[in-house]
Design a protein around this motif. Sequence first.
Motif, PDB file in Angstrom:
ATOM      1  N   GLU A 439       5.054  -2.163   8.464  1.00 16.96           N
ATOM      2  CA  GLU A 439       3.758  -2.633   7.980  1.00 16.96           C
ATOM      3  C   GLU A 439       3.893  -3.331   6.638  1.00 16.96           C
ATOM      4  N   ARG A 440       2.960  -4.245   6.377  1.00 17.23           N
ATOM      5  CA  ARG A 440       2.897  -4.898   5.074  1.00 17.23           C
ATOM      6  C   ARG A 440       1.996  -4.069   4.166  1.00 17.23           C
ATOM      7  N   THR A 441       2.588  -3.386   3.214  1.00 20.55           N
ATOM      8  CA  THR A 441       1.855  -2.511   2.304  1.00 20.55           C
ATOM      9  C   THR A 441       1.092  -3.331   1.267  1.00 20.55           C
ATOM     10  N   VAL A 442      -0.171  -3.034   1.109  1.00 24.27           N
ATOM     11  CA  VAL A 442      -0.981  -3.609   0.035  1.00 24.27           C
ATOM     12  C   VAL A 442      -1.317  -2.476  -0.920  1.00 24.27           C
ATOM     13  N   VAL A 454      -2.830  -5.775  -4.609  1.00 22.16           N
ATOM     14  CA  VAL A 454      -1.649  -6.639  -4.747  1.00 22.16           C
ATOM     15  C   VAL A 454      -0.754  -6.574  -3.515  1.00 22.16           C
ATOM     16  N   ALA A 455      -0.314  -7.760  -3.067  1.00 21.39           N
ATOM     17  CA  ALA A 455       0.683  -7.862  -2.005  1.00 21.39           C
ATOM     18  C   ALA A 455       2.060  -7.996  -2.641  1.00 21.39           C
ATOM     19  N   ALA A 469       0.827 -13.921   5.444  1.00 19.86           N
ATOM     20  CA  ALA A 469      -0.553 -13.830   5.934  1.00 19.86           C
ATOM     21  C   ALA A 469      -0.907 -12.395   6.344  1.00 19.86           C
ATOM     22  N   GLU A 470       0.078 -11.622   6.789  1.00 25.29           N
ATOM     23  CA  GLU A 470      -0.188 -10.226   7.156  1.00 25.29           C
ATOM     24  C   GLU A 470      -0.724  -9.426   5.974  1.00 25.29           C
ATOM     25  N   TYR A 471      -0.237  -9.713   4.769  1.00 26.49           N
ATOM     26  CA  TYR A 471      -0.741  -9.022   3.584  1.00 26.49           C
ATOM     27  C   TYR A 471      -2.230  -9.304   3.392  1.00 26.49           C
ATOM     28  N   ALA A 472      -2.607 -10.571   3.549  1.00 30.03           N
ATOM     29  CA  ALA A 472      -4.021 -10.929   3.387  1.00 30.03           C
ATOM     30  C   ALA A 472      -4.871 -10.262   4.459  1.00 30.03           C
ATOM     31  N   VAL A 556      -4.950 -16.919   8.416  1.00 22.80           N
ATOM     32  CA  VAL A 556      -4.759 -15.485   8.201  1.00 22.80           C
ATOM     33  C   VAL A 556      -5.316 -14.693   9.379  1.00 22.80           C
ATOM     34  N   ARG A 557      -6.463 -15.087   9.879  1.00 21.66           N
ATOM     35  CA  ARG A 557      -7.098 -14.333  10.972  1.00 21.66           C
ATOM     36  C   ARG A 557      -6.340 -14.466  12.288  1.00 21.66           C
ATOM     37  N   PHE A 558      -5.809 -15.661  12.582  1.00 29.75           N
ATOM     38  CA  PHE A 558      -5.261 -15.906  13.919  1.00 29.75           C
ATOM     39  C   PHE A 558      -3.744 -16.125  13.936  1.00 29.75           C
TER      40      PHE A 558
END
Length: 589
Positions: A439-442, A454-455, A469-472, A556-558
Amino acid sequence: MPRPPASPAPAAKTETAAPPMTPTTPMTTSTARTSLLRLRTPVLAGLGALLLSGGWAPWPTAWLVPLLFIGWLPYLAMERKLTLEGARKGRVFAGTYLMLVLWNALTTWWVSYAELAAGIAAVVLNALLMCLPLMAFRQTKKRLGSRWGYLSLPIYWIAFEQLHLHWDITWPWLTLGNGFAAAPGWVQWYEYTGFLGGSVWVWVVNLMLFQFLLHWQDIKPNNSDKSFAASPFHLGQRLRPLYRALFALFLPLAISFSIGKHYEEKGPTAEVIVVQPNLDPYVEKFEGGAQFVPYEEQLTRLLNLSEQKLTPETRLIIWPETALEEPYWENTIESHPKIRRVRAWLARHPGVALLTGITTLGSYPNKEAASESARYRDDLGYYDFFNTAAYFADATTPVAFYHKSRLVPGVEKVPPVLVSIVSHIDLGGTVGSVGTQAERTVFAAPANAPAMRVAPIICYESIYGDFVAEYARNGATLLGLPTNDAWWHDSPGYRQLLSYGQLRCIETRRDLARSANTGFTGFINQKGEITQRETAWIPTSSRATVHLNSETTFYVRFGELIGRGAQILAVLLLLVAIVVGWQRKRLAV
């Protein structure tokens, strides 16, 4: 593509044998003698490599980026010329590979600064991989004809670029869409398409211009027909493909300029400091170096540089990749003297959070629980080595970790079958696979800055648009980039990496705060504009007010719709080409 002439010249050949239902367009002798097709294969290969390298100039500049729009013309001319000559597959492959290896050498030679063998491998092997989509294009053109062949070319290439983002030997440095990093104002629409949209743009313009070059010769009248040659109708007919190419070139530019003109920074603001300690990784940074700076002194430098720019409004400080280099066991990190020193410093500056690069270790109770990258020692058991970003929300909140997950191939990630081969090579850091996470941790927002999430993007990860984009998508409002660019000395590498960060800001519409051990430290806004950049190769720090945007872009969404779509189409095209080729062989028996 050009319309067939009334009667092909006896000396000319059709490009390839094609199925009866999709005839291949024949070529006239006049077409075969266009200026590009007259050049020898090595000249075309060198010219193509030189033009394509315009997107990766040693000092990134928008002035050379337009070369991308004609960069593939020499290859297209070379491939057509060799086809008309009936060249064998090996000769076509040799010409193609020569162009690609020269392109790689001109743009990524600086990898050899860390290790000569690694630099050679990066150039030779990546060029070899790039041949795959071009060879698939030739086979498709041979079986399905020119029209489907040229249509398949950008599809195969972008499908390859998408693949190159995700497998073990990922090296997407030369993704065509990254070539616009030096001209972010041209691609503000990356917030919809991502950087693969730039790859589509490059191919569409190149193919349309190539069509124009062929069409210009194909309908050239007899010299005796002066009145027809001078007629507006004839001239318009000859220029029609050029008009289409210019439309494909300038429409995206106009859209981008319009988006850029009307876009305004979004979100509340916060003050951030980024630090550049300037420790040479070859002789100063790591224990064993000829001029090793003790870790205690390194920490002192980081704290002093942070203090220089600190104000009551500061909410976040970012230190570079592996700023805290001694391996820290994550389960006992709070007992480490340097961590206690960091805690004490944060206690003297309430309201300030710290994001830092750090080297950490994580243990596993047994082999079954260990990851694929886990190592084993009799005295330690199974454990993982991580390139980590650690986040201190304040002086007391437990530290949060993010483990770098897009790893440099051959340095941080080595396929098991290659471990014994590269274990003795110094490629600029730890050799062998390090641990990752799914996972992309924020990192959670501190109490006094509720909008600041923060990403942690560590160095090489900033090349990957879909990854950032996964962070966003996970709620990040600010991109934080700890990096150590000094592995590549004063080379195009760290300059290009800085530019790639500009594209990530456009795709996500997030500000980026960049902390380099040395290289470039500073800030990039949501339009991809560098708003502040400190001088490289000196100890320094930088302070700026950033915007914390929580809105998500279409991209980011798609995600990578273009890349995934190209892969589906590439598989379908290959299947059709294989089936048609099989049917033709069957009928020939």
